[in-house]
Design a protein around this motif. Structure first.
Motif, short mmCIF file in Angstrom:
data_model
loop_
_atom_site.label_atom_id
_atom_site.label_comp_id
_atom_site.label_asym_id
_atom_site.label_seq_id
_atom_site.Cartn_x
_atom_site.Cartn_y
_atom_site.Cartn_z
N LEU A 235 0.83 -1.21 0.00
CA LEU A 235 0.00 0.00 0.00
C LEU A 235 0.86 1.26 0.00
O LEU A 235 0.50 2.27 -0.57
N ASN B 111 4.93 3.41 -2.95
CA ASN B 111 5.42 4.58 -3.69
C ASN B 111 5.80 5.74 -2.78
O ASN B 111 6.02 6.85 -3.25
N LEU B 112 5.86 5.49 -1.48
CA LEU B 112 6.20 6.57 -0.55
C LEU B 112 7.64 6.42 -0.09
O LEU B 112 8.13 5.32 0.10
N LEU C 93 4.75 4.38 8.78
CA LEU C 93 3.38 4.29 8.27
C LEU C 93 2.97 2.83 8.10
O LEU C 93 1.81 2.47 8.33
N LEU D 96 1.88 1.57 11.27
CA LEU D 96 0.60 2.20 11.61
C LEU D 96 -0.57 1.49 10.93
O LEU D 96 -1.65 1.37 11.49
N ILE D 97 -0.33 1.00 9.70
CA ILE D 97 -1.41 0.33 8.97
C ILE D 97 -1.54 -1.12 9.40
O ILE D 97 -2.64 -1.61 9.65
N PRO E 195 -2.83 -2.47 13.76
CA PRO E 195 -4.13 -2.90 14.25
C PRO E 195 -4.51 -4.30 13.78
O PRO E 195 -5.12 -5.06 14.53
N LEU E 196 -4.10 -4.65 12.55
CA LEU E 196 -4.46 -5.97 12.04
C LEU E 196 -3.61 -7.08 12.66
O LEU E 196 -3.96 -8.25 12.59
N ILE F 63 -4.90 -8.13 -1.82
CA ILE F 63 -4.87 -6.69 -1.55
C ILE F 63 -3.55 -6.09 -2.03
O ILE F 63 -3.53 -5.02 -2.64
N ILE G 293 -2.32 -0.22 -8.67
CA ILE G 293 -2.60 1.22 -8.63
C ILE G 293 -1.31 2.01 -8.77
O ILE G 293 -1.26 3.00 -9.50
N PHE H 137 -7.62 2.79 15.79
CA PHE H 137 -6.35 2.84 15.07
C PHE H 137 -6.54 2.66 13.57
O PHE H 137 -5.75 3.19 12.78
N LEU H 138 -7.58 1.93 13.18
CA LEU H 138 -7.84 1.80 11.74
C LEU H 138 -8.25 3.15 11.15
O LEU H 138 -7.81 3.53 10.07
N LEU I 84 -7.35 6.05 12.36
CA LEU I 84 -6.16 6.89 12.36
C LEU I 84 -5.20 6.48 11.25
O LEU I 84 -4.60 7.33 10.59
N GLY I 85 -5.06 5.16 11.03
CA GLY I 85 -4.19 4.69 9.96
C GLY I 85 -4.69 5.15 8.60
O GLY I 85 -3.90 5.57 7.75
N ALA J 21 -3.83 8.69 8.22
CA ALA J 21 -2.39 8.87 8.00
C ALA J 21 -2.02 8.57 6.56
O ALA J 21 -1.25 9.29 5.93
N ILE J 22 -2.60 7.49 6.02
CA ILE J 22 -2.23 7.11 4.65
C ILE J 22 -2.78 8.12 3.65
O ILE J 22 -2.13 8.47 2.66
N ALA K 195 -0.46 10.99 3.75
CA ALA K 195 0.92 10.74 3.31
C ALA K 195 1.05 10.75 1.79
O ALA K 195 2.08 11.15 1.26
N ILE K 196 0.02 10.29 1.07
CA ILE K 196 0.13 10.19 -0.38
C ILE K 196 -0.32 11.49 -1.01
O ILE K 196 -1.47 11.90 -0.85
N SER L 210 -4.15 8.46 -6.54
CA SER L 210 -3.58 7.27 -5.91
C SER L 210 -3.88 7.25 -4.42
O SER L 210 -4.08 6.19 -3.83
N ARG M 86 -7.34 5.73 -4.08
CA ARG M 86 -7.44 4.29 -4.35
C ARG M 86 -6.75 3.47 -3.27
O ARG M 86 -7.26 2.46 -2.81
N ILE M 87 -5.55 3.93 -2.86
CA ILE M 87 -4.84 3.19 -1.81
C ILE M 87 -5.61 3.26 -0.49
O ILE M 87 -5.77 2.27 0.22
N ILE N 11 -8.50 0.84 -0.47
CA ILE N 11 -8.12 -0.56 -0.20
C ILE N 11 -7.87 -0.76 1.29
O ILE N 11 -8.34 -1.73 1.89
N ALA N 12 -7.15 0.19 1.89
CA ALA N 12 -6.84 0.06 3.32
C ALA N 12 -8.13 0.05 4.13
O ALA N 12 -8.29 -0.77 5.05
N GLY O 110 -9.66 -3.09 6.44
CA GLY O 110 -9.93 -2.93 7.86
C GLY O 110 -11.35 -3.30 8.25
O GLY O 110 -11.64 -3.49 9.44
#
Lengths: 219, 254
Positions: free
Chosen positions: A152, A155-156, A162, A165-166, A169-170, A209, A216, B134-135, B137-138, B141-142, B145-146, B151, B154-155, B158-159, B163
């Motif tokens: 995900l 490209n950063l 990060l 952070l993503i 939780p999972l 995923i 993308i 946290f989901l 917040l995540g 954040a994403i 960040a982009i 993009s 779309r990203i 998906i996230a 979740g």
């Protein structure tokens, strides 16, 4: 299909051996984490022995995530991912191969170190086999979920934090059941079965995923 | 039908009607639910007056889960059909949902101290709700960040959809694991608590959902306005070189 899988795994393992030891960073982080945890907890060996499996699992979780930040971004930036696509190869195979070779090069060393870490923290040596089994069963979930977060954010620049952070939780559920499995003390505990279920579930969802995310980035 | 409303102009026209309805609905439902909760509903036979915090706690967590479901569904629409409006809806819903989740967790902690003897226990319901925070917040954040807007949408979608796995865990955690948190006292088929209690609770829940809808719609509208403003700035900056050169010739000192 198998030839594609072999291709990507051998390529990545070859890259790992020539990367100047990048694969060891996760292991070193793991040992550092254990050492600092031991300092923080103080010298009472008996108390530490009780929470050793929890600390080892926690250290493995973070170590596996932090080493994942470069998993896809390099291939995305230098164009090898695009070559893979234009050769009409499967992106799902690519993701699975990538994650698997990462598991071999980065996760397996941590796995080998984990019983030593547990004993250093004061755990009984007899709990080592169950710890290794729990990490073998739960490991796929950790690298697949982390790989998803890595795809995900591919490209950063500097996406390390990060990613945690993503995926953090999972990762709560594998962590809960992983520690539960070690503390249950037997191989066929409910926690171990649930841990396996989570790994299988992430084996279905993770590559799917990651594949979408990489597509993308290539658009 | 949804693609009919995906047009921003139509959405703006429609929201002129819906926004006040939701806003007024939120006021006339939430404030009476507070009055009923504080003065009319009888005290619980075991928990005394402490249980009255339920009228903030339960609607807040309901709205929080609803917000995550909204985020996931809007992300799905944004991902599959690439409606920019669905993406705007998802993006503005995340901070609101995070706020509701935090409110639910905080009031739950205040309620937990007198009832369970602890502000926080690592129980399945509480943990999965914290994971939901946290989901949110995540996701935020994403999105932040982009840089590239397409993009990022779309990203982020998906996230958010990944979740959504957590939502059934939040809902059924009290049934799957024996837990300190009580299981649901009310459902659509009936309730186990006193009539005045469940009525007050239902009024509060609907009120919170109205508030959520009102906040989402208004944030979406301001987002659309901000986008328009950005477009105007870009258009005017396209014309700037000519005006700048004109000024130079007219006023060489400046």
């Amino acid at each position: 299909m198998m030839s594609q899988l072999k291709l990507i795994i051998f390529r990545d393992l070859l890259l790992a051996t020539r990367s100047g030891g990048n694969w060891a960073q996760g292991s070193i982080f793991f040992i550092l984490f254990i050492m600092l945890a031991a300092f923080a907890l103080g010298p009472d060996q008996a108390e530490r022995g009780f929470i050793a499996p929890a600390l080892v699992w926690l250290a493995v979780t973070f170590a596996s995530q932090l080493s994942l930040s470069q998993l896809f971004s390099e291939d995305l930036n230098d164009g090898s991912l695009e070559c893979w696509i234009t050769d009409n190869r499967s992106l799902s195979i690519y993701v699975i191969g990538k994650v698997f070779s990462h598991w071999i090069s980065n996760f397996a060393p941590i796995l080998l170190l984990s019983p030593f870490a547990a004993v250093m923290l004061g755990a009984d040596i007899s709990s080592a086999p169950i710890l290794i089994v729990s990490l073998l069963v739960g490991g796929p979930a950790m690298v697949l979920i982390g790989g998803m977060a890595s795809a995900l954010t591919a490209n950063l620049r500097g996406a390390g934090l990060l990613i945690v952070l993503i995926s953090g939780p999972l990762l709560a559920s594998p962590l809960i059941f992983g520690v539960g499995a070690v503390q249950a003390g037997t191989i066929n505990s409910v926690a171990m079965k649930l841990l396996g279920a989570i790994s299988l579930f992430s084996l279905v969802l993770g590559p799917l995923i990651s594949r979408l995310a990489l597509k993308i980035h290539l658009e | 039908m949804l693609s009919y409303f995906a047009n921003p102009v139509r959405f703006q026209a429609l929201s002129k009607w819906i926004s006040p309805i939701l806003g007024i609905g939120a006021i006339i439902l939430i404030i009476p639910s507070w009055i009923m909760a504080l003065f009319i509903v009888p005290a619980d036979y075991q928990q005394g007056d402490t249980f009255r915090i339920m009228y903030v706690h339960v609607p807040a967590v309901f709205a929080a889960s609803g917000a995550y479901a909204f985020l996931a569904i809007a992300s799905f629409f944004s991902f599959v059909w690439r409606h920019p409006l669905a993406d705007t809806a998802a993006r503005v819903a995340a901070p609101i949902g995070a706020a509701f989740t935090f409110l639910g967790l905080f009031t739950g902690a205040l309620w937990g101290k007198p009832m369970w003897g602890a502000y926080w226990v690592w129980d399945a319901r509480l943990t999965s709700t914290l994971v939901m925070l946290f989901l949110f917040l995540g996701y935020m954040a994403i999105r932040a960040a982009i840089r590239d807007e397409n993009s990022s949408a779309r990203i982020g979608a998906i996230a958010a959809m990944a979740g959504a796995i957590n939502l059934p865990i939040v809902k059924y955690s009290v049934e799957w694991w024996s837990s300190l948190h009580q299981s649901a006292s009310i459902s659509l088929s009936g309730s186990e608590i006193d009539n005045s209690m469940s009525t007050t609770l239902f009024v509060g829940i609907i009120g919170y959902f109205c508030l959520f809808g009102w906040l989402v719609i208004n944030n979406m509208l301001s987002e659309l306005d901000a986008r328009k403003a950005r477009a105007l700035v870009i258009r005017s900056s396209d014309q700037r070189p000519s005006t700048a050169s004109k000024q130079m010739t007219e006023n060489p000192d400046a």
